[in-house]
Design an enzyme around this catalytic site. Structure first.
Site, PDB file in Angstrom:
ATOM      1  N   HIS A  78       0.503  -1.498   0.165  1.00  0.00           N
ATOM      2  CA  HIS A  78      -0.204   0.228  -0.349  1.00  0.00           C
ATOM      3  C   HIS A  78       0.733   1.385   0.239  1.00  0.00           C
ATOM      4  CE1 HIS A  78      -3.529   2.340   0.484  1.00  0.00           C
ATOM      5  NE2 HIS A  78      -2.888   2.845   1.778  1.00  0.00           N
ATOM      6  N   ASP A 106       0.614   5.250   0.447  1.00  0.00           N
ATOM      7  CA  ASP A 106      -0.208   6.006   0.098  1.00  0.00           C
ATOM      8  C   ASP A 106       0.234   7.232  -1.426  1.00  0.00           C
ATOM      9  OD1 ASP A 106      -2.111   5.755   1.358  1.00  0.00           O
ATOM     10  OD2 ASP A 106      -0.592   6.052   3.276  1.00  0.00           O
ATOM     11  N   ASP A 122      -8.020   1.544   2.289  1.00  0.00           N
ATOM     12  CA  ASP A 122      -7.614   2.760   3.566  1.00  0.00           C
ATOM     13  C   ASP A 122      -8.410   3.758   3.853  1.00  0.00           C
ATOM     14  OD1 ASP A 122      -5.687   3.372   5.426  1.00  0.00           O
ATOM     15  OD2 ASP A 122      -4.371   4.621   4.286  1.00  0.00           O
ATOM     16  N   HIS A 134      -7.237   9.620  -0.887  1.00  0.00           N
ATOM     17  CA  HIS A 134      -7.679   9.369   0.012  1.00  0.00           C
ATOM     18  C   HIS A 134      -7.150   9.856   1.244  1.00  0.00           C
ATOM     19  CE1 HIS A 134      -5.711   5.540   0.177  1.00  0.00           C
ATOM     20  NE2 HIS A 134      -5.253   5.874   1.843  1.00  0.00           N
TER      21      HIS A 134
END
Length: 1085
Positions: A290, A292, A402, A612
């Site tokens: 993951h 970001d 997430d 996000h």
């Protein structure tokens, strides 16, 4: 029969008559505590297993020569630029900085003779920061994390020749989680330096390394299995025997220890054969990284995180045949393709081999609360098209582990994007209620469903621990329907992905399950889609969850970073209008080419900013510097498109008095009537349907259409034909609907009341507002009110208030003349100078309306939420998300609150509350500090929530634009009526008009075949939740109409009536897309 006697078997060994010595019961907790000493650093490392981990180390000259070049400023140069730099000698122990800087190292390696024949050689680099290994000809090879984690790069066999070999290391002056000044969410420290603590060649004792993992996992079983199980006692016996059998300096003792370990974890744990036992697994592991797209680091660093992380994963795939890896976010793939083509080609090859799995189908892992419906559609349209174009396949599983809550319309949009499955886990963070399901059917308001799985290990960054595997069943909440689960493992958030330790640990977990049992059986080698495909066989037995997946945390993200949210909404309206106008222009004028590339650039920028941690407001300050630049480019490009379109028809974007005629442009799909400003202070009335409409001068009547009067000290009355508003010291103390004689404001209460709250959440400052903040409510006293405007068409009063010594606000309450047949509203514009610390500013509207539910606009419809606190599930929704309006209605009457850039809202009983500004200090110490312009309006209405509010929300956010044309010009007549119109039930909204993605005169994507001819794509939705019917009429020369999915794949052909119209019928809250194929002549009839 029975009663017989049998001759007892004589024992082969004689039982001693006398006890030879005392034997005590093992003191279990002491033996457990001993385990980690066997492989941990510290006072024992010269005596424990670590002392035999390496068979030799070579550092410094002549084996490791280091030189360095500092990139200028905070730039991130390419390899070619770095290779041309002027390098100077350096050494281990030196420090490098500041934060966000880049330092390149030329590393010349020569393996010493005594290490060349060792089994396994690695180069170890630890600068306590992220780094990347490059070949000397510019190929990125592997990422390094630093701080003792992922510091090794395996030396190729070609380096064993005794000659010098050169590699480069690109050092980023940031850690995996950026450069925080305290705990990870604190604002970055700008002057951090990083010390290079290791740069050497190491010969690894692989048996010792493997024994480390053996002992780790068996030790976990000894610690975590229940003490009333034989499996726990056997684990403790085995690990104790291993520790007791180890002899410092004796390599054979390590081999003996490993054989002891096999008693518990089996003999196949050194290869993928461990998964070939044929026994049925319950837990399916998938590697994941993951990243970001921005958070505690800027986008520019994310681009490097991607190549570091994914190169490392390709390396692991070469070493571990069972290892499969899934990663989402088309934007990151596009960056990799653009900036690191060698790494992209490696990924592409692994995708072809079925090992590297693009997943998710969206452009980024976006927020789903705040983006518009069309933005959610474009996330999938752009994402799926990228994956199809570059890898030949679309994604089948929406992957969003997430994000801070999940819109009720996602299942419908997923199905329309070709995806049946959804994975998330964020609801495990709920801090009030425990979400009751692991695997279930998630259902949209229109009835569409997807299979949803939330990994019961409750993480998307699992370290592949024994406990994660155990929790994959022990925390499973849907065992009645299905007992299987996914475990998503790999370092994440800041990237990295799985390490070799993760894969080795899972091998041992599987071996343990097969050898002794008790631990759920884990399996590697399948894909996420494989897992969901098996669930699909049981889909009709899975429980259902209807509506939004509300996240009981991070509610402050509806409000934080106000400007970013404002730019998002402005961009969404801008793109809607530009696509419509460009579609009309491209089909009307053969000299005009639909600006697909420019529109794509704009959309991709907006979609990126919807990541996000960007749009919700939870990133560091430099991320918003970046997004401000992107939005500025979006608006600049949009203006260029306007200029090109308006020039076709001789339209000027300024309204001048001389030699021109004022006109207005309405691109919304219904008739409108609004005031527009004209030169020299004049006012006009623009009235008409879609397209260019005439502007007539506003003529004042004998009686003023709207008045303002001071009826007492600081008390004012504003009135038009529909409303009477009483304002006292900035607050509305009375609002009367004159048409029905109804008071809107609750008796004795004040609307438009500014209130402020202490805003100190438990930890996540930019993210959270906690329920206890409601206990700190304080009313902000206004100063005196005065008349600000007293015109023939509009009146307003101004009130100023001091929020604190540092902050202030001006509010303008405005009432315009009412138009017959059009609901009037009270508008407020506030100018806020905001310099607070951990405060939350809101505005309240206590209304004389009662209902146990309020309605909030969401993507493509409304969601109804409780206005009471009956249960903890109800109370958890003390702050919720809305888009352009929130509404509280009872039978026969209601009140809507409109806004033009806000998303946080609450309705408690009859008190409606709009959230305005927050002031968190982490991770951005200056979040929302400065000046803000905020607009909202109070819209009373007869009847329940209806198209009146829906349309008012659009109109409020997208006022009619005043333009002008030369007096004798007729070119603009081409826009006098838009070529497409939707009539019928007023709950239907024509929300998108654009050209077909694959039209041969539009498409430029070489990876997807173009479609012959020209087409127009339109999107319609039901906004109010009822079966709706309408008719689409058009002046375009349409040959066929197809109902499509949002990816514009043709489905059912729609019958065209003899007059060229076609009928549409939509389910409640359905989103319907149609493709209008035009005759070869194109254009209009």
């Amino acid at each position: 029969m029975g009663g017989e006697t049998t001759k007892p078997k004589v024992a082969e060994t004689q039982y001693p008559i006398r006890a030879p010595a005392p034997v005590g019961k093992r003191i279990t907790h002491i033996y457990k505590e001993r385990i980690t000493q066997f492989y941990s650093s510290g006072q024992w490392e010269s005596q424990n297993l670590l002392a035999m981990m390496y068979e030799g180390v070579a550092s410094g000259g002549p084996h490791v020569h280091l030189s360095t070049w500092a990139a200028p400023g905070l730039t991130r140069p390419t390899f070619a630029e770095a290779a041309a730099g002027s390098y100077k000698p350096t050494s281990v122990g030196e420090s490098f900085g500041p934060s966000w800087a880049t330092h390149w190292f030329k590393v010349v390696l020569r393996v010493p003779a005594d290490l060349r024949d060792k089994e396994h050689l690695e180069f170890h680099w630890d600068s306590n920061s992220e780094a990347m290994v490059w070949t000397d000809d510019g190929k990125p090879l592997q990422g390094l994390t630093g701080g003792g984690e992922r510091v090794e790069w395996i030396l190729p066999d070609s380096f064993r020749d005794g000659k010098e070999h050169t590699i480069y290391v690109e050092m980023a002056c940031n850690m995996m989680f950026g450069n925080p000044s305290g705990d990870i969410i604190q604002p970055p420290e700008p002057n951090r330096s990083f010390q290079l603590v290791r740069a050497d060649i190491r010969a690894v004792n692989l048996d010792a390394r493997q024994l480390w993992i053996d002992t780790w996992i068996i030790g976990d079983a000894a610690r975590e299995f229940p003490e009333d199980s034989w499996e726990q006692h056997k684990a403790l016996n085995v690990v104790t025997n291993i520790i007791d059998s180890y002899v410092l300096g004796d390599k054979d003792s390590i081999k003996r220890c490993r054989k002891i370990a096999h008693e518990y974890i089996g003999a196949n744990i050194d290869s993928s054969k461990v998964y070939d036992s044929g026994l049925t697994p319950q837990v399916f592991g998938i590697g994941h990284c993951h990243i970001d797209t921005c958070w505690l680091w800027p986008w520019a660093e994310t681009k490097r995180k991607v190549v570091r992380s994914w190169s490392s994963q390709c390396n692991l795939m070469d070493r571990y045949p069972e290892f499969n890896f899934a990663c989402s976010q088309a934007q990151q793939y596009k960056w990799l393709k653009a900036y690191y083509p060698y790494a992209f080609d490696r990924v592409k090859q692994k995708v072809k081999e079925g090992r590297f799995h693009p997943i998710g189908g969206s452009w980024v892992e976006h927020d789903t609360n705040l983006p518009s419906g069309e933005s959610l559609v474009r996330q999938f349209l752009y994402g799926q098209r990228f994956f199809e174009s570059n890898f030949g396949e679309r994604c089948r599983t929406f992957w969003l582990p997430d994000t801070f809550g999940y819109s009720s319309q996602l299942p419908q949009i997923c199905r329309l994007a070709g995806m049946e499955y959804f994975l998330t886990q964020k609801l495990s963070w709920n801090n009030i209620n425990n979400f009751p399901h692991t695997t279930f059917n998630w259902v949209s308001p229109d009835g569409s469903q997807v299979i949803c799985h939330m990994p019961p290990s409750e993480t998307y960054t699992s370290n592949a621990e024994f406990g994660d595997v155990k929790r994959s069943v022990s925390q499973h909440k849907s065992m009645d329907q299905d007992h299987t689960s996914l475990i998503v493992f790999g370092k994440g958030d800041g990237g990295g992905g799985p390490t070799w330790q993760h894969i080795e640990k899972l091998r041992r977990c599987r071996g343990m399950s097969d050898q002794v049992g008790r631990l759920p059986r884990v399996h590697l080698g399948n894909t996420v889609d494989d897992f969901f495909d098996k669930l699909r066989e049981k889909a009709d037995t899975l429980v259902t969850w209807y509506g939004e997946l509300y996240f009981e945390l991070h509610r402050g993200t509806y409000t934080t970073q106000a400007n970013n949210k404002r730019y998002n909404r402005q961009s969404e309206f801008l793109l809607r209008e530009l696509e419509l106008l460009a579609t009309v222009a491209s089909l009307k004028d053969s000299t005009y080419k639909y600006p697909k590339e420019k529109l794509d650039e704009m959309w991709e920028a907006v979609l990126l900013c919807q990541f996000h941690d960007c749009l919700p407001g939870s990133s560091i300050e430099i991320c918003y510097d970046d997004s401000d630049e992107l939005y500025a480019q979006v608006f600049k490009t949009g203006q260029e498109i306007y200029d090109d379109i308006y020039s076709l028809w001789g339209i000027s974007q300024t309204v001048t008095a001389a030699d021109s005629v004022p006109i207005a442009l309405n691109t919304l799909p219904w008739d409108r009537k609004e005031f527009v400003n004209l030169p020299n202070g004049a006012v006009g009335v623009a009235s008409g349907g879609g397209g260019v409409i005439d502007v007539q001068p506003f003529k004042a009547g004998a009686t003023k259409a709207v008045t303002v009067e001071e009826i007492g000290d600081g008390v004012f009355v504003l009135q038009n034909d529909q409303l009477t508003v009483q304002v006292e010291d900035g607050c509305i103390t009375s609002l009367v609907d004159r048409q029905v004689g109804r008071e809107i404001i609750a008796k004795g209460e004040k609307a438009n009341q500014l209130v402020i709250f202490d805003d100190k959440p438990l930890y996540w400052q930019a993210w959270d507002v906690e329920v206890y903040h409601l206990d700190t409510r304080k009313v902000l006293p206004y100063g005196k009110t005065r008349i600000y405007e007293d015109g023939d068409h509009r009146v307003s009063v101004l009130t100023e208030a001091k929020i604190s010594e540092n902050s202030s606000i001006k509010t303008f309450l405005t009432l315009s003349a009412a138009f017959e047949g059009q609901q009037s509203y009270v508008e407020c514009t506030s100018l806020v100078d905001w310099h607070e610390t951990m405060k939350f500013l809101k505005v309240e509207f206590p209304v004389d309306v009662r209902n146990t539910e309020a309605s909030y606009e969401t993507q493509y419809g409304v969601v109804r939420r409780p206005t009471h606190y009956n249960t903890t599930w109800d109370m958890a929704k003390f702050e919720v998300c809305c888009h352009k309006f929130a509404d509280l209605s009872e039978h026969g009457y209601g009140v809507s609150i409109l806004n033009d850039s806000k998303y946080g809202f609450a309705t408690c009983g009859n008190l409606m509350r709009l959230s305005l500004l927050r002031s968190p200090k982490a991770p951005d110490a200056h979040a929302d500090m400065g000046s803000h312009t905020i607009r909202w309006a109070i819209l009373p209405h007869q009847g329940e929530l209806s198209a009146t509010t829906v349309r008012a929300g659009y109109n409020f956010n997208h006022p009619i634009k005043p333009l002008s044309v030369p007096k004798k010009s007729s070119a603009h007549a081409a826009l006098s009526k838009l070529p497409i119109r939707l009539t019928g039930d007023d709950s239907l909204v024509l929300d998108c008009v654009k050209r077909g993605e694959d039209d041969e005169d539009v498409s430029y994507d070489s990876g997807i075949p173009p479609r012959k001819g020209q087409s127009v794509v339109i999107r319609i939705f039901d906004s109010l939740g009822g079966r709706s019917a309408g008719t689409v009429s058009t002046t375009w020369n349409v040959s066929k109409v197809f109902k499509t999915n949002i990816l514009e794949d043709d489905g059912e052909e729609i019958e065209i009536d003899h007059d060229g119209t076609f009928k549409v019928t939509l389910r409640p809250f359905e989103v319907a897309t149609y493709r209008l194929q035009l005759y070869p002549s194109g254009g209009s009839k």
